[in-house]
Design an enzyme around this catalytic site. Structure first.
Site, mmCIF file in Angstrom:
data_model
loop_
_atom_site.group_PDB
_atom_site.id
_atom_site.type_symbol
_atom_site.label_atom_id
_atom_site.label_comp_id
_atom_site.label_asym_id
_atom_site.label_seq_id
_atom_site.Cartn_x
_atom_site.Cartn_y
_atom_site.Cartn_z
ATOM 1 N N HIS A 77 0.841 -1.210 0.000
ATOM 2 C CA HIS A 77 0.000 0.000 0.000
ATOM 3 C C HIS A 77 0.874 1.257 0.000
ATOM 4 C CE1 HIS A 77 -3.185 2.819 1.255
ATOM 5 N NE2 HIS A 77 -2.251 3.314 2.055
ATOM 6 N N GLU A 78 1.890 1.272 0.866
ATOM 7 C CA GLU A 78 2.778 2.430 0.920
ATOM 8 C C GLU A 78 3.531 2.610 -0.391
ATOM 9 O OE1 GLU A 78 2.684 4.584 3.259
ATOM 10 O OE2 GLU A 78 1.325 3.413 4.506
ATOM 11 N N ASP A 107 -4.430 1.497 -2.234
ATOM 12 C CA ASP A 107 -5.055 0.196 -1.952
ATOM 13 C C ASP A 107 -5.155 -0.641 -3.227
ATOM 14 O OD1 ASP A 107 -5.348 0.622 0.731
ATOM 15 O OD2 ASP A 107 -7.490 1.065 0.666
#
Length: 418
Positions: A279-280, A361
């Site tokens: 996600h990061e 996401d």
């Protein structure tokens, strides 16, 4: 014109303060009205006890924010139309009658120090009463004040040169001083992005290389697959201050680091950590950091250009309670009142931030398993006591991340896709 500005400022401050207070109370009421039942999407993963803890924790934090909002509004009125800035200026003028730049810096620092003093009791109460009551605080009063002192020193060391440069340019760089200041400010921020992880962050936390060889290898494989180069994988001793967990990227260019809170590593398994990291990575792959930097630079350019015009308008000073115009008064007035005029734009910025989170996401679901990201998020919601039922309108103004139910529902549409 001055009277008109006073009326607009006071009216807008009253409106924004009342909106903030109304949103806060609405948020609390909404959370408490949903306290007795876990949302359907979380009945298998979040207990009623955990859900109620999150509701009470969120409500307690919001109550502190409501009180802090009122205090800030009162302080702003006292500093501006209440004559506070004018009084501070007169005090320093008695001591330094012929040192405009030094006096100006001291006036600005005095006003900012007053804001810090207003925030101090709320920060202390939030840490040692609210967080302590719900089992999150790990700080001692000595650590709290030590951190505050170090933050002050670092802020002074970094901010003083910029402040003196600003006042010097305003005084002698001509009509386009604001553009030169913008250029210096932009370079300063880029440099800070590069040096913060290595030289500043370690002043407040201990960073150690990730020791888990298996997890390290797995994360490095993900980074390689996503084409991401970092200076290293580090664990931060977040548990010395709080029970909350997180992970983030920091730095710029070759100085980028991957940082995990030690509390996060304790709460999640390897699959979940990989999904959170994916996600990061999504934020970087979608250039969210660069876009935010460009946005920040664009807004600061517009703001400084506006200040470059306002600095020559006598009504700007008189309308905000200052009867002796000066460069430094223009700067501190602009810094103090601009948030009031920009508050109603908050939903736009929050919406943009939530859009970025959805994009990250989506990226994570394509490079890890969405199921594990869902599992990780649920654990973090539970362990951090994040409410699952925020008020939609309050969320629209304040939340940089989508509400839990919406975010989980969207991730649930993905299937495992490693």
């Amino acid at each position: 014109m001055a009277t008109t500005l006073t009326f607009i400022f006071v009216s807008l401050l009253a409106i924004t303060t009342l909106v903030r207070l109304w949103l806060g109370n609405r948020h609390i009421q909404y959370i408490q009205s949903h306290r007795q039942q876990v949302p359907a999407a979380f009945t298998q993963t979040i207990s009623l006890e955990a859900h109620q803890k999150a509701a009470d924790y969120s409500s307690a934090k919001t109550k502190v924010t409501i009180a802090e909002t009122a205090a800030h509004a009162i302080l702003l009125l006292l500093l501006t139309i209440g004559g506070g800035l004018q009084w501070i200026d007169q005090v320093w003028t008695q001591w330094l009658p012929n040192q405009d730049i030094i006096r100006g810096a001291l006036v600005i620092c005095s006003a900012l120090f007053a804001s810090t003093l207003i925030e101090l009791p709320f920060d202390y109460y939030r840490t040692f009463t609210v967080d302590a009551q719900f089992g999150f605080n790990k700080m001692t009063p000595v650590m709290f004040f030590s951190d505050m002192f170090k933050h002050g020193l670092v802020g002074l060391a970094l901010g003083a040169p910029i402040l003196f440069a600003a006042l010097w340019l305003m005084q002698g760089a001509g009509d386009y001083w604001w553009f030169y200041l913008w250029a210096i400010w932009s370079v300063f921020n880029i440099v800070m992005l590069a040096v913060y992880p290595t030289f500043i962050a370690p002043l407040f936390n201990k960073f150690t290389p990730l020791a888990d060889i298996t997890l390290k290898s797995r994360i490095e494989n993900l980074l390689t697959k996503c084409g991401f180069k970092s200076q290293g994988l580090f664990v931060m001793d977040g548990s010395t201050r709080s029970g909350h967990g997180n992970a983030y990227f920091t730095g710029f260019g070759s100085s980028k680091r991957v940082v995990f809170f030690d509390t996060l590593l304790d709460k999640l398994n390897a699959d979940e950590i990989e999904a959170v990291l994916a996600h990061e990575l999504g934020h970087f792959k979608h250039h969210h950091v660069i876009k935010r930097v460009v946005m920040m630079f664009s807004i600061s350019l517009i703001g400084l250009a506006l200040l470059g015009w306002l600095i020559n308008q006598s009504w700007f000073y008189a309308g905000l309670g200052v009867h002796q115009p000066s460069d430094y008064m223009a700067l501190i007035l602009f810094l103090l009142v601009s948030p009031t005029f920009l508050f109603l734009l908050r939903p736009i910025m929050a919406s943009y931030s939530r859009k970025n989170e959805f994009e990250a996401d989506d990226y994570a679901a394509k490079h890890a398993d969405a199921k594990f990201l869902v599992d990780a998020l649920v654990k973090l919601y539970r362990e951090n006591a994040s409410t699952l039922t925020p008020d939609p309108l309050h969320s629209a103004f304040y939340d940089s991340h989508p509400p839990a139910s919406i975010r989980i529902a969207k991730l649930a549409t993905y299937t495992g896709n490693r």
